[in-house]
Design an enzyme around this catalytic site. Structure first.
Site, PDB file in Angstrom:
ATOM      1  N   ILE A   1       0.855  -1.201   0.000  1.00 35.48           N
ATOM      2  CA  ILE A   1       0.000   0.000   0.000  1.00 35.48           C
ATOM      3  C   ILE A   1       0.883   1.241   0.000  1.00 35.48           C
ATOM      4  O   ILE A   1       2.065   1.172   0.336  1.00 35.48           O
ATOM      5  CB  ILE A   1      -0.925   0.066   1.241  1.00 35.48           C
ATOM      6  CG1 ILE A   1      -0.091   0.029   2.541  1.00 35.48           C
ATOM      7  CG2 ILE A   1      -1.971  -1.029   1.225  1.00 35.48           C
ATOM      8  CD1 ILE A   1      -0.881   0.436   3.787  1.00 35.48           C
TER       9      ILE A   1
ATOM     10  N   GLN B   1      11.520   8.954  -3.658  1.00 39.93           N
ATOM     11  CA  GLN B   1      10.407   9.704  -4.279  1.00 39.93           C
ATOM     12  C   GLN B   1       9.841  10.678  -3.253  1.00 39.93           C
ATOM     13  O   GLN B   1       9.657  10.322  -2.078  1.00 39.93           O
ATOM     14  CB  GLN B   1       9.311   8.729  -4.755  1.00 39.93           C
ATOM     15  CG  GLN B   1       8.112   9.376  -5.419  1.00 39.93           C
ATOM     16  CD  GLN B   1       8.492  10.213  -6.633  1.00 39.93           C
ATOM     17  OE1 GLN B   1       8.885  11.366  -6.512  1.00 39.93           O
ATOM     18  NE2 GLN B   1       8.379   9.629  -7.827  1.00 39.93           N
TER      19      GLN B   1
ATOM     20  N   GLY C   1       7.410  12.545  -1.006  1.00 39.82           N
ATOM     21  CA  GLY C   1       6.144  12.137  -0.382  1.00 39.82           C
ATOM     22  C   GLY C   1       6.111  10.669   0.006  1.00 39.82           C
ATOM     23  O   GLY C   1       5.074  10.161   0.435  1.00 39.82           O
ATOM     24  N   GLN C   2       7.254   9.998  -0.155  1.00 37.32           N
ATOM     25  CA  GLN C   2       7.242   8.548   0.102  1.00 37.32           C
ATOM     26  C   GLN C   2       8.402   8.098   1.000  1.00 37.32           C
ATOM     27  O   GLN C   2       9.014   7.061   0.749  1.00 37.32           O
ATOM     28  CB  GLN C   2       7.286   7.787  -1.224  1.00 37.32           C
ATOM     29  CG  GLN C   2       5.996   7.916  -2.034  1.00 37.32           C
ATOM     30  CD  GLN C   2       5.859   6.858  -3.103  1.00 37.32           C
ATOM     31  OE1 GLN C   2       6.846   6.429  -3.687  1.00 37.32           O
ATOM     32  NE2 GLN C   2       4.638   6.447  -3.375  1.00 37.32           N
TER      33      GLN C   2
ATOM     34  N   TYR D   1       7.224   4.663   2.205  1.00 42.08           N
ATOM     35  CA  TYR D   1       7.197   3.625   1.145  1.00 42.08           C
ATOM     36  C   TYR D   1       8.614   3.312   0.650  1.00 42.08           C
ATOM     37  O   TYR D   1       8.987   2.137   0.494  1.00 42.08           O
ATOM     38  CB  TYR D   1       6.312   4.155   0.014  1.00 42.08           C
ATOM     39  CG  TYR D   1       6.021   3.205  -1.118  1.00 42.08           C
ATOM     40  CD1 TYR D   1       5.068   2.197  -0.998  1.00 42.08           C
ATOM     41  CD2 TYR D   1       6.677   3.343  -2.345  1.00 42.08           C
ATOM     42  CE1 TYR D   1       4.769   1.359  -2.066  1.00 42.08           C
ATOM     43  CE2 TYR D   1       6.383   2.507  -3.414  1.00 42.08           C
ATOM     44  CZ  TYR D   1       5.431   1.521  -3.269  1.00 42.08           C
ATOM     45  OH  TYR D   1       5.144   0.698  -4.329  1.00 42.08           O
TER      46      TYR D   1
ATOM     47  N   PRO E   1       9.424  -2.942  -9.855  1.00 38.79           N
ATOM     48  CA  PRO E   1       8.708  -2.345 -10.987  1.00 38.79           C
ATOM     49  C   PRO E   1       8.851  -0.824 -11.006  1.00 38.79           C
ATOM     50  O   PRO E   1       8.995  -0.179  -9.963  1.00 38.79           O
ATOM     51  CB  PRO E   1       7.242  -2.704 -10.729  1.00 38.79           C
ATOM     52  CG  PRO E   1       7.240  -3.735  -9.651  1.00 38.79           C
ATOM     53  CD  PRO E   1       8.487  -3.502  -8.859  1.00 38.79           C
ATOM     54  N   GLY E   2       8.767  -0.278 -12.216  1.00 35.51           N
ATOM     55  CA  GLY E   2       8.543   1.158 -12.367  1.00 35.51           C
ATOM     56  C   GLY E   2       7.052   1.414 -12.258  1.00 35.51           C
ATOM     57  O   GLY E   2       6.333   0.670 -11.579  1.00 35.51           O
ATOM     58  N   TYR E   3       6.560   2.439 -12.936  1.00 36.33           N
ATOM     59  CA  TYR E   3       5.140   2.789 -12.830  1.00 36.33           C
ATOM     60  C   TYR E   3       4.296   1.882 -13.723  1.00 36.33           C
ATOM     61  O   TYR E   3       4.467   1.845 -14.936  1.00 36.33           O
ATOM     62  CB  TYR E   3       4.936   4.268 -13.179  1.00 36.33           C
ATOM     63  CG  TYR E   3       5.423   5.147 -12.058  1.00 36.33           C
ATOM     64  CD1 TYR E   3       4.552   5.588 -11.066  1.00 36.33           C
ATOM     65  CD2 TYR E   3       6.770   5.485 -11.952  1.00 36.33           C
ATOM     66  CE1 TYR E   3       5.006   6.353 -10.003  1.00 36.33           C
ATOM     67  CE2 TYR E   3       7.235   6.259 -10.891  1.00 36.33           C
ATOM     68  CZ  TYR E   3       6.341   6.686  -9.928  1.00 36.33           C
ATOM     69  OH  TYR E   3       6.796   7.439  -8.874  1.00 36.33           O
TER      70      TYR E   3
HETATM   71  P1  NDP Z   1      -3.139  -2.815  -5.863  1.00 35.58           P
HETATM   72  O1  NDP Z   1      -3.506  -1.708  -4.944  1.00 35.58           O
HETATM   73  O2  NDP Z   1      -3.721  -2.836  -7.237  1.00 35.58           O
HETATM   74  O3  NDP Z   1      -3.418  -4.241  -5.171  1.00 35.58           O
HETATM   75  C1  NDP Z   1      -2.930  -4.465  -3.881  1.00 35.58           C
HETATM   76  C2  NDP Z   1      -3.216  -5.884  -3.444  1.00 35.58           C
HETATM   77  O4  NDP Z   1      -2.622  -6.070  -2.142  1.00 35.58           O
HETATM   78  C3  NDP Z   1      -4.698  -6.191  -3.278  1.00 35.58           C
HETATM   79  O5  NDP Z   1      -4.942  -7.554  -3.604  1.00 35.58           O
HETATM   80  C4  NDP Z   1      -4.921  -5.955  -1.778  1.00 35.58           C
HETATM   81  O6  NDP Z   1      -6.024  -6.676  -1.246  1.00 35.58           O
HETATM   82  C5  NDP Z   1      -3.621  -6.499  -1.226  1.00 35.58           C
HETATM   83  N1  NDP Z   1      -3.347  -5.979   0.121  1.00 35.58           N
HETATM   84  C6  NDP Z   1      -3.187  -4.690   0.508  1.00 35.58           C
HETATM   85  N2  NDP Z   1      -2.977  -4.614   1.839  1.00 35.58           N
HETATM   86  C7  NDP Z   1      -3.012  -5.892   2.301  1.00 35.58           C
HETATM   87  C8  NDP Z   1      -2.903  -6.485   3.590  1.00 35.58           C
HETATM   88  N3  NDP Z   1      -2.678  -5.758   4.695  1.00 35.58           N
HETATM   89  N4  NDP Z   1      -3.015  -7.846   3.694  1.00 35.58           N
HETATM   90  C9  NDP Z   1      -3.226  -8.598   2.596  1.00 35.58           C
HETATM   91  N5  NDP Z   1      -3.320  -8.101   1.351  1.00 35.58           N
HETATM   92  C10 NDP Z   1      -3.236  -6.764   1.209  1.00 35.58           C
HETATM   93  O7  NDP Z   1      -1.536  -2.768  -5.926  1.00 35.58           O
HETATM   94  P2  NDP Z   1      -0.535  -2.894  -7.177  1.00 35.58           P
HETATM   95  O8  NDP Z   1      -0.873  -4.085  -7.986  1.00 35.58           O
HETATM   96  O9  NDP Z   1      -0.410  -1.581  -7.820  1.00 35.58           O
HETATM   97  O10 NDP Z   1       0.852  -3.140  -6.390  1.00 35.58           O
HETATM   98  C11 NDP Z   1       1.299  -4.459  -6.058  1.00 35.58           C
HETATM   99  C12 NDP Z   1       2.702  -4.355  -5.478  1.00 35.58           C
HETATM  100  O11 NDP Z   1       3.571  -3.759  -6.439  1.00 35.58           O
HETATM  101  C13 NDP Z   1       2.787  -3.495  -4.223  1.00 35.58           C
HETATM  102  O12 NDP Z   1       3.722  -4.039  -3.334  1.00 35.58           O
HETATM  103  C14 NDP Z   1       3.299  -2.171  -4.765  1.00 35.58           C
HETATM  104  O13 NDP Z   1       3.971  -1.436  -3.773  1.00 35.58           O
HETATM  105  C15 NDP Z   1       4.227  -2.643  -5.855  1.00 35.58           C
HETATM  106  N6  NDP Z   1       4.503  -1.663  -6.879  1.00 35.58           N
HETATM  107  C16 NDP Z   1       3.482  -1.152  -7.651  1.00 35.58           C
HETATM  108  C17 NDP Z   1       3.767  -0.247  -8.642  1.00 35.58           C
HETATM  109  C18 NDP Z   1       2.711   0.308  -9.530  1.00 35.58           C
HETATM  110  O14 NDP Z   1       3.068   1.161 -10.369  1.00 35.58           O
HETATM  111  N7  NDP Z   1       1.463  -0.098  -9.431  1.00 35.58           N
HETATM  112  C19 NDP Z   1       5.134   0.208  -8.894  1.00 35.58           C
HETATM  113  C20 NDP Z   1       6.121  -0.400  -8.061  1.00 35.58           C
HETATM  114  C21 NDP Z   1       5.800  -1.302  -7.092  1.00 35.58           C
HETATM  115  P3  NDP Z   1      -7.543  -6.049  -1.332  1.00 35.58           P
HETATM  116  O15 NDP Z   1      -7.956  -6.255  -2.766  1.00 35.58           O
HETATM  117  O16 NDP Z   1      -8.331  -6.852  -0.382  1.00 35.58           O
HETATM  118  O17 NDP Z   1      -7.428  -4.603  -0.967  1.00 35.58           O
END
Ligand code: NDP
Length: 240
Positions: A85, A141, A143-144, A147, A177-179
């Site tokens: 998150i 980054q 604000g992060q 994170y 990953p990037g964005y």
């Molecule tokens: P999403 O917000 O699309 O999905 C997050 C997932 O994690 C959901 O399935 C959510 O469950 C689950 N989750 C969140 N909190 C918990 C918790 N406390 N316990 C169990 N499950 C949890 O995220 P992304 O697909 O964008 O990101 C996935 C990973 O990739 C993350 O670690 C993120 O930091 C990393 N990342 C993402 C980037 C991006 O550009 N998107 C870039 C770089 C890294 P639920 O559906 O129930 O909320």
């Protein structure tokens, strides 16, 4: 042989793409999630992949979750630490809760889940652990601070654990990953997102499937020599 793989946060975004890629490759997949029952139900209806609901930031909840997964599918041989998150704020406005939520969901979770599966992996002389970090854990980054700290911490954890289990047939790696075009990134203000995309040499956001390809490669039995490594997948935005 069909190996058992767990993908935390495996029902949405990048995690869903990883779950699907592993499923298509013949793994028995458990996709975990936290609160979004609707997304999880839709994901199972679409893919046939079983989901398990528990909070990865809580060790006892992970213990129960891992026990249920192993009872349903068998010993966990592949762990993908993907759940994460953001709670962005400049440090001078960041609350202790913002800090704790991000550290516990992104980083404590990696300890919790890895701790619960690593003994079995050592005993069976096989295991694959892949953790999803971020470009912002490498480059920083605004604000992060929370994170970026959590995502950088995963890299130290991975290197240390890779050394501990290298002689036991277990590899431990990072994908940064990037964005990527997921709900997490769509939550960013459009004007900010436009500026981000302008700085990506390939001039677009990544696709979740493009991260899944690299995870699948690292999870494979054949990947027995790459360990303790960080694989950046970011469209050329940051070359470390
Ligand atoms: P999403 O917000 O699309 O999905 C997050 C997932 O994690 C959901 O399935 C959510 O469950 C689950 N989750 C969140 N909190 C918990 C918790 N406390 N316990 C169990 N499950 C949890 O995220 P992304 O697909 O964008 O990101 C996935 C990973 O990739 C993350 O670690 C993120 O930091 C990393 N990342 C993402 C980037 C991006 O550009 N998107 C870039 C770089 C890294 P639920 O559906 O129930 O909320």
């Amino acid at each position: 042989m069909s190996r058992v793989a767990v993908v935390t946060g495996g029902t949405r975004g990048i995690g869903a793409a990883i779950s699907e890629a592993l499923h298509k490759a013949g793994y028995k997949v458990a996709a975990t999630y936290h609160g979004n029952d609707k997304a999880a139900a839709e994901f199972t209806a679409k893919t046939g992949i079983e989901t398990f609901k528990f909070d990865v930031s809580n060790y006892e909840a992970c213990q129960e979750g891992v026990t249920k997964i192993q009872a349903a599918l068998g010993p966990i041989e592949v762990l993908i630490n993907n759940a994460g998150i953001t709670r962005d704020a400049f440090l001078h406005k960041m609350t202790p809760q913002h800090w704790r939520d991000v550290m516990s969901t992104n980083l404590d979770s990696v300890f919790n889940m890895s701790r619960l599966v690593v003994e079995g992996m050592r005993e069976r002389n096989f295991g694959r652990i892949v953790t999803i970090s971020s470009i912002n854990g490498l480059a920083g980054q605004i604000g992060q601070t929370n994170y970026a700290t959590a995502k950088a911490g995963m890299i130290g954890f991975t290197k240390a654990l890779a050394l501990e289990v290298a002689s036991k047939g277990v590899t431990v790696n990072i994908v940064a990953p990037g964005y990527i075009d997921t709900e997490m990134v769509r939550a960013v203000a459009p004007e900010v997102l436009d500026k981000i995309v302008a700085k990506i040499p390939v001039k677009r956001l990544g696709k979740a499937e493009e991260i899944a390809r690299v995870v699948l490669f690292l999870a494979a039995d054949e990947n027995a020599f790459a360990t303790g490594a960080t694989f950046s997948v970011n469209g050329g935005q940051y070359m470390a």
